[in-house]
Design an enzyme around this catalytic site. Structure first.
Site, PDB file in Angstrom:
ATOM      1  N   HIS A 124     -29.690 -19.801 -66.564  1.00 31.29           N
ATOM      2  CA  HIS A 124     -28.920 -19.436 -66.644  1.00 31.29           C
ATOM      3  C   HIS A 124     -27.563 -20.257 -67.144  1.00 31.29           C
ATOM      4  CE1 HIS A 124     -26.777 -21.890 -62.952  1.00 31.29           C
ATOM      5  NE2 HIS A 124     -28.569 -22.142 -63.100  1.00 31.29           N
ATOM      6  N   ARG A 133     -26.316 -15.365 -60.603  1.00 31.61           N
ATOM      7  CA  ARG A 133     -26.485 -16.398 -61.617  1.00 31.61           C
ATOM      8  C   ARG A 133     -26.916 -16.553 -62.139  1.00 31.61           C
ATOM      9  NH1 ARG A 133     -27.075 -20.294 -57.212  1.00 31.61           N
ATOM     10  NH2 ARG A 133     -29.001 -21.713 -57.805  1.00 31.61           N
ATOM     11  N   GLU A 160     -34.136 -21.165 -56.380  1.00 33.23           N
ATOM     12  CA  GLU A 160     -34.087 -22.366 -57.052  1.00 33.23           C
ATOM     13  C   GLU A 160     -34.252 -23.566 -56.413  1.00 33.23           C
ATOM     14  OE1 GLU A 160     -34.091 -25.078 -58.899  1.00 33.23           O
ATOM     15  OE2 GLU A 160     -31.605 -25.528 -59.986  1.00 33.23           O
ATOM     16  N   HIS A 220     -33.525 -20.616 -62.944  1.00 34.87           N
ATOM     17  CA  HIS A 220     -33.422 -21.661 -62.470  1.00 34.87           C
ATOM     18  C   HIS A 220     -33.374 -23.268 -63.231  1.00 34.87           C
ATOM     19  CE1 HIS A 220     -30.656 -19.087 -59.358  1.00 34.87           C
ATOM     20  NE2 HIS A 220     -31.938 -19.023 -59.512  1.00 34.87           N
TER      21      HIS A 220
END
Length: 240
Positions: free
Chosen positions: A9, A60, A87, A182
């Site tokens: 991202h 994100r 993440e 992530h």
């Protein structure tokens, strides 16, 4: 086989502030929005089209995926969002800056949490309002399998389930897939794809919004991996 493209991202606000973000749902900065758009323009210029887009459950990656597909004039692309691509969960470190944690725990310990493969940070309390067990977005997930803090090794194992059950079967159909990831879910995917040694994958780093392109054979073995580094990107990654 189809193409697999993995894109971390764009820059988030806590990336900029050097805070441990993990499962906190922090949005992109204006710079992060432009990074994602640059990635989309680069992929469009290179002629990529995708049959499926996959993101985590955090905004994100979702917003980055939207921006990439928008620049490709391909917002019709089906999107799957799944918590197994979130993440790494940084547990009780979540929201704290790297400097704060170094002052509290020492640089060696913080380095082990950041770049070790099997070092797990102090866990978040399940009753913490930020714990995934308290969030509506994860209400369909059994509470006992939602993490309260993870090592990179833990992250690899949960991403492995998503790879085996969803990503690999789609690729084996010859379809092109883009994953908005992530930093650590990207590392997990690289580990699964390349069987990269533990210490090496813990330090593997691709900056925000630089597409990582894989060519795979029919058994999903890697024939080629390249980074599209000819687009504007930061000189150093903001991955904690």
């Amino acid at each position: 086989m189809g193409n697999l493209v993995i894109v971390r991202h764009g820059e988030s606000q806590w990336n900029r502030e050097n805070r441990f973000t993990g499962w906190a749902d922090i949005d992109l900065t204006a710079n992060g929005i432009e990074q994602a758009r640059c990635a989309g323009r680069a992929l469009a210029k290179a002629g990529f089209r995708f049959d499926l887009a996959i993101t985590s459950m955090l905004k994100r990656t979702i917003r980055s995926q939207w921006l990439i597909l928008d620049e490709m004039d391909a917002m019709f692309t089906p999107i799957i969002s799944h918590w197994r691509l979130n993440e790494r969960h940084y547990g009780a470190l979540t929201g704290h800056s790297r400097a704060e944690m170094i002052e509290r725990f020492g640089e060696e310990q913080v380095w082990a949490w950041r770049r070790g493969f099997d070092a797990r940070p102090p866990l978040m309390d399940m009753n913490d309002a930020r714990a995934p067990q308290q969030e509506a977005r994860y209400k369909g997930v059994p509470r006992e399998i939602l993490p309260l803090g993870e090592s990179l090794q833990d992250t690899v194992e949960r991403v492995r389930v998503m790879w085996d059950e969803t990503i690999a079967p789609v690729l084996k159909q010859g379809k092109d897939v883009i994953i908005s990831s992530h930093g650590n879910s990207q590392r997990a995917l690289v580990k699964l794809l390349e069987d990269m040694p533990d210490e090496e994958v813990a330090r593997f780093d691709v900056p925000n919004s630089v597409p990582l392109v894989y060519k795979l054979d029919t058994d999903l073995r890697v024939l080629e991996r390249r980074s599209m580094t000819d687009i504007p990107h930061p000189g150093a990654s903001a991955i904690l």
